[in-house]
Design an enzyme around this catalytic site. Sequence first.
Site, PDB file in Angstrom:
ATOM      1  N   ASN A  10       0.870  -1.168   0.000  1.00  0.00           N
ATOM      2  CA  ASN A  10       0.000   0.000   0.000  1.00  0.00           C
ATOM      3  C   ASN A  10       0.909   1.221   0.000  1.00  0.00           C
ATOM      4  OD1 ASN A  10      -1.778   2.067   0.552  1.00  0.00           O
ATOM      5  ND2 ASN A  10      -2.241   1.405   2.647  1.00  0.00           N
ATOM      6  N   LYS A  12       0.224   4.271  -0.355  1.00  0.00           N
ATOM      7  CA  LYS A  12      -0.374   5.487   0.227  1.00  0.00           C
ATOM      8  C   LYS A  12      -0.105   6.695  -0.685  1.00  0.00           C
ATOM      9  CE  LYS A  12      -0.003   3.268   4.682  1.00  0.00           C
ATOM     10  NZ  LYS A  12       0.107   3.378   6.120  1.00  0.00           N
ATOM     11  N   HIS A  95      -9.385   1.216   5.267  1.00  0.00           N
ATOM     12  CA  HIS A  95      -8.056   1.454   5.841  1.00  0.00           C
ATOM     13  C   HIS A  95      -8.183   2.473   6.980  1.00  0.00           C
ATOM     14  CE1 HIS A  95      -3.959   2.717   6.404  1.00  0.00           C
ATOM     15  NE2 HIS A  95      -3.616   1.561   5.871  1.00  0.00           N
ATOM     16  N   GLU A  97      -6.507   4.927   7.877  1.00  0.00           N
ATOM     17  CA  GLU A  97      -6.326   6.338   7.529  1.00  0.00           C
ATOM     18  C   GLU A  97      -7.595   6.910   6.888  1.00  0.00           C
ATOM     19  OE1 GLU A  97      -2.666   5.595   5.484  1.00  0.00           O
ATOM     20  OE2 GLU A  97      -1.833   5.035   7.421  1.00  0.00           O
ATOM     21  N   GLU A 166      -5.169  -4.670  10.848  1.00  0.00           N
ATOM     22  CA  GLU A 166      -4.161  -3.630  11.015  1.00  0.00           C
ATOM     23  C   GLU A 166      -4.432  -2.851  12.295  1.00  0.00           C
ATOM     24  OE1 GLU A 166      -2.275  -2.638   6.964  1.00  0.00           O
ATOM     25  OE2 GLU A 166      -3.978  -1.309   7.244  1.00  0.00           O
ATOM     26  N   GLY A 172       2.691   2.451  10.689  1.00  0.00           N
ATOM     27  CA  GLY A 172       3.641   3.543  10.480  1.00  0.00           C
ATOM     28  C   GLY A 172       4.370   3.969  11.730  1.00  0.00           C
ATOM     29  N   SER A 212       3.567  -1.920  10.440  1.00  0.00           N
ATOM     30  CA  SER A 212       5.019  -2.037  10.659  1.00  0.00           C
ATOM     31  C   SER A 212       5.551  -3.433  10.365  1.00  0.00           C
ATOM     32  CB  SER A 212       5.396  -1.588  12.077  1.00  0.00           C
ATOM     33  OG  SER A 212       5.057  -0.219  12.253  1.00  0.00           O
TER      34      SER A 212
HETATM   35  P1  PGA Z   1       2.986   0.369   7.641  1.00  0.00           P
HETATM   36  O1  PGA Z   1       1.512   0.574   7.012  1.00  0.00           O
HETATM   37  O2  PGA Z   1       3.511  -0.929   7.084  1.00  0.00           O
HETATM   38  O3  PGA Z   1       3.766   1.564   7.187  1.00  0.00           O
HETATM   39  O4  PGA Z   1       2.807   0.303   9.125  1.00  0.00           O
HETATM   40  C1  PGA Z   1       0.652  -0.515   6.838  1.00  0.00           C
HETATM   41  C2  PGA Z   1      -0.663  -0.043   6.258  1.00  0.00           C
HETATM   42  O5  PGA Z   1      -1.140   1.029   6.646  1.00  0.00           O
HETATM   43  O6  PGA Z   1      -1.252  -0.713   5.387  1.00  0.00           O
END
Ligand code: PGA
Length: 250
Positions: A10, A12, A95, A97, A166, A172, A212
């Site tokens: 992803n 983003k 997601h 976000e 998640e 992140g 992460s």
């Molecule tokens: P990350 O994001 O691997 O940077 O923690 C995962 C995601 O949001 O899909």
Amino acid sequence: MTRVPFVAGNWKMNTSKSAAIELARGVAAGAPASSVQVGVAPPFVYLDAVGQAIGGSSVLLGAQDCYFEKNGAFTGEISVEMLKDLGVKFCLTGHSERRHVLKESGELVGRKAAAVYGGGLTLIHCVGEKLEERDANQTLAVCQKQLDELSPSTMHDPDRLVIAYEPVWAIGTGRNATDAQAQEVHAFIRGAIARKWNKDFADRVRIQYGGSMKPENAAGLLARPDVDGGLIGGAALKADSFLAIVMAAR
Ligand code: PGA
């Protein structure tokens, strides 16, 4: 039950057009042809270029979002049909976000999920608790509520339904869930799917871990029985770290 693991990147709101093409080429060159499914979800504006860059490889093209209407006066939105037109094979919904930064409601997420699945794409539906919810012992209840955005009566092919667990506190942040924490929630999610659909269906649904995940922790997470791949953010922005996770999933 053997499920083919699915590792999706992803991206983003990252990359430029040239960086996206280069990253896509790197992923396509190193992705195995079988034993693990690999996908990349670039920003909308680079879907076409990335689709061409991965053309002829086993890598699937994905979208990070969509709108549930087919067309019309929805300024700024992108429909499932438009995504399919560009060769998109899977799309994320829910997601964290989008839920927490863009303030999407569970109802909106559910309508998008129905549109993605109903349009024939593979759906990656994301669920996961915030830190205060984990601390208040609400992890499983939050995941159940977000799974309930999906409608079993309209989703019959388990191969086109993927759940991404998640935990919001792990996204992140560099702080991943432990292997045991992930497995506990993944097993709960599989059980919840068995209750909503049935056990055979649940046994075929892939449940990705996200938050992460990186080359150093991927093997441990992926070794757990209900962890069937990963949804990768930061570590998906470099072909070598993303491919290291892919290889750990084989
Ligand atoms: P990350 O994001 O691997 O940077 O923690 C995962 C995601 O949001 O899909």
